[in-house]
Write an enzyme that holds these catalytic residues in place. Sequence first.
Site, mmCIF file in Angstrom:
data_model
loop_
_atom_site.group_PDB
_atom_site.id
_atom_site.type_symbol
_atom_site.label_atom_id
_atom_site.label_comp_id
_atom_site.label_asym_id
_atom_site.label_seq_id
_atom_site.Cartn_x
_atom_site.Cartn_y
_atom_site.Cartn_z
ATOM 1 N N ASP A 175 0.882 -1.167 0.000
ATOM 2 C CA ASP A 175 0.000 0.000 0.000
ATOM 3 C C ASP A 175 0.922 1.219 0.000
ATOM 4 O O ASP A 175 1.620 1.462 0.972
ATOM 5 C CB ASP A 175 -0.873 -0.050 1.265
ATOM 6 C CG ASP A 175 -1.803 1.151 1.389
ATOM 7 O OD1 ASP A 175 -1.596 2.146 0.660
ATOM 8 O OD2 ASP A 175 -2.708 1.096 2.240
ATOM 9 N N HIS A 189 -8.511 5.044 2.407
ATOM 10 C CA HIS A 189 -7.891 3.734 2.165
ATOM 11 C C HIS A 189 -8.740 2.880 1.220
ATOM 12 O O HIS A 189 -8.660 1.662 1.245
ATOM 13 C CB HIS A 189 -7.712 2.985 3.486
ATOM 14 C CG HIS A 189 -6.725 3.617 4.420
ATOM 15 N ND1 HIS A 189 -5.376 3.384 4.344
ATOM 16 C CD2 HIS A 189 -6.897 4.482 5.451
ATOM 17 C CE1 HIS A 189 -4.745 4.064 5.291
ATOM 18 N NE2 HIS A 189 -5.656 4.738 5.987
ATOM 19 N N TYR A 191 0.337 -0.747 15.273
ATOM 20 C CA TYR A 191 -0.569 -0.885 14.139
ATOM 21 C C TYR A 191 -0.166 0.048 12.997
ATOM 22 O O TYR A 191 -0.078 1.244 13.173
ATOM 23 C CB TYR A 191 -2.019 -0.578 14.548
ATOM 24 C CG TYR A 191 -2.935 -0.724 13.365
ATOM 25 C CD1 TYR A 191 -3.166 -1.974 12.820
ATOM 26 C CD2 TYR A 191 -3.506 0.381 12.755
ATOM 27 C CE1 TYR A 191 -3.950 -2.130 11.701
ATOM 28 C CE2 TYR A 191 -4.301 0.240 11.631
ATOM 29 C CZ TYR A 191 -4.518 -1.020 11.118
ATOM 30 O OH TYR A 191 -5.287 -1.168 9.997
ATOM 31 N N LYS A 245 -3.323 -3.166 7.891
ATOM 32 C CA LYS A 245 -3.429 -4.623 7.850
ATOM 33 C C LYS A 245 -2.524 -5.171 6.754
ATOM 34 O O LYS A 245 -2.102 -4.445 5.863
ATOM 35 C CB LYS A 245 -4.887 -5.022 7.604
ATOM 36 C CG LYS A 245 -5.645 -5.242 8.901
ATOM 37 C CD LYS A 245 -5.097 -6.453 9.674
ATOM 38 C CE LYS A 245 -5.770 -6.575 11.036
ATOM 39 N NZ LYS A 245 -4.957 -7.155 12.086
HETATM 40 C C1 F6R Z 1 -7.758 -0.665 7.756
HETATM 41 C C2 F6R Z 1 -7.550 0.660 7.183
HETATM 42 C C3 F6R Z 1 -8.457 1.764 7.568
HETATM 43 C C4 F6R Z 1 -7.735 2.768 8.441
HETATM 44 C C5 F6R Z 1 -8.657 3.946 8.859
HETATM 45 C C6 F6R Z 1 -7.892 5.029 9.603
HETATM 46 O O1 F6R Z 1 -6.763 -1.555 7.328
HETATM 47 O O2 F6R Z 1 -6.632 0.886 6.436
HETATM 48 O O3 F6R Z 1 -9.629 1.315 8.184
HETATM 49 O O4 F6R Z 1 -7.225 2.147 9.600
HETATM 50 O O5 F6R Z 1 -9.216 4.539 7.717
HETATM 51 O O6 F6R Z 1 -6.844 5.434 8.788
HETATM 52 P P1 F6R Z 1 -5.764 6.536 9.157
HETATM 53 O O7 F6R Z 1 -5.242 6.184 10.527
HETATM 54 O O8 F6R Z 1 -4.741 6.391 8.091
HETATM 55 O O9 F6R Z 1 -6.465 7.863 9.139
HETATM 56 MG MG MG Z 2 -4.112 2.075 3.064
HETATM 57 MG MG MG Z 3 -4.968 -2.207 1.907
#
Ligand code: F6R
Ligand code: MG
Ligand code: MG
Length: 365
Positions: free
Chosen positions: A11, A18, A228, A231
């Site tokens: 990624d 995301h 974290y 994933k």
């Molecule tokens: C799960 C994923 C998303 C992010 C969520 C928060 O694998 O990628 O659910 O965890 O959108 O994202 P951030 O912390 O990047 O704002």
């Molecule tokens: Mg991502």
């Molecule tokens: Mg992904």
Amino acid sequence: MYITLSVIKADVGGYVGHSDSHPDVLAKADDCLAKVKREGLLVDYRVTKCGDDLQLIMTHQQGVDNEKIHKLAWDTFVDCTEVAKKLKLHGAGQDLLSDAFSGNVRGMGPGVAEMEFEERVAETIIIFMADKTSSGAWNMPLYKMFADPFNTVGLVIASNMHSGFTFEVHDIKEHKKITFNAPEEIYDMLVFIGAPSRYMVKAVYHRETNEIAAVSSTQRLALIAGRYVGKDDPVCIVRSQGHFPAVGEVLEPFASPILVEGWMRGSHMGPLMPVSVPDSTPTRFDGPPRVVAAGFQLSGGTLVGPRDMFADKSFNLARHQANEMADLMRRHGPFEPHRLPLEEMEYTTMPEVMKKLEGRFINLD
Ligand code: F6R
Ligand code: MG
Ligand code: MG
């Protein structure tokens, strides 16, 4: 002819949030690999995506864990990150956990599944790619494909599969591996692979020919980074037809969606929904988790395909069921079993909250 098939993914930035990959990022990856193909290192390649994950599918004759191939993937991810940064995509470069390449992308963030084999007269390959879930998501599907006669009738009625398959299982916490022979050791094996956050099926081999049948990516980003960081969004290569399960047997496990870990903030259980590549756009509560399947025939290492296998209408019911399951799970909000159990939360907010409240816990009598 011996050929190596490498699927390396990362990624490098999401569009929007995301939920998907930006076409400019995919185009950049294509440019990078086209140049190297012209120079002769690659026999062939395809660039695709699953949600916000950039997927590099490459054939070559360098063997697995080859430094040149891994460096090519790493450099491609770095170049694509530049594009992602210019577009201010979300989480640009999020899976590149190191500043510099050191011989192999394993342990540096990207996911890797690679196998070397002698190409058969007809070499049928299915490459599974998932988003918003972790590496253990392949355990049950691989078990069904290679050990469950209710899924794969070939285990019962095809003499070239009747002797069964060997499973290589990794304990990713203790960093150990063990092999199990199916069918006679399935009860022992299920004790372990039924706990997919720790024990993961890394590879499957044909019992009689010892040929590799399947390989998966088993890296766990959180264990690499100690916190974290997204994933794993794993990949898995499966060889099909002949003395391996037929295409329909390889795809069949995904017709009955199962709950996997991942989804919002990597901290929830949710259904793994089989979708076409264009539909790999996890949007509802950042999900639910998706799996796509790219089918190929190989011809002297040339990738004939892909066919977008889950675009087929026969997976409509599975998608419908997955959406129903998503609704059911969402009803639990921040409660288990939607939210992951404590042990799996240890790489999220749990340690911080625990530390903050340390002094407020008082002994019961
Ligand atoms: C799960 C994923 C998303 C992010 C969520 C928060 O694998 O990628 O659910 O965890 O959108 O994202 P951030 O912390 O990047 O704002
Ligand atoms: Mg991502
Ligand atoms: Mg992904």
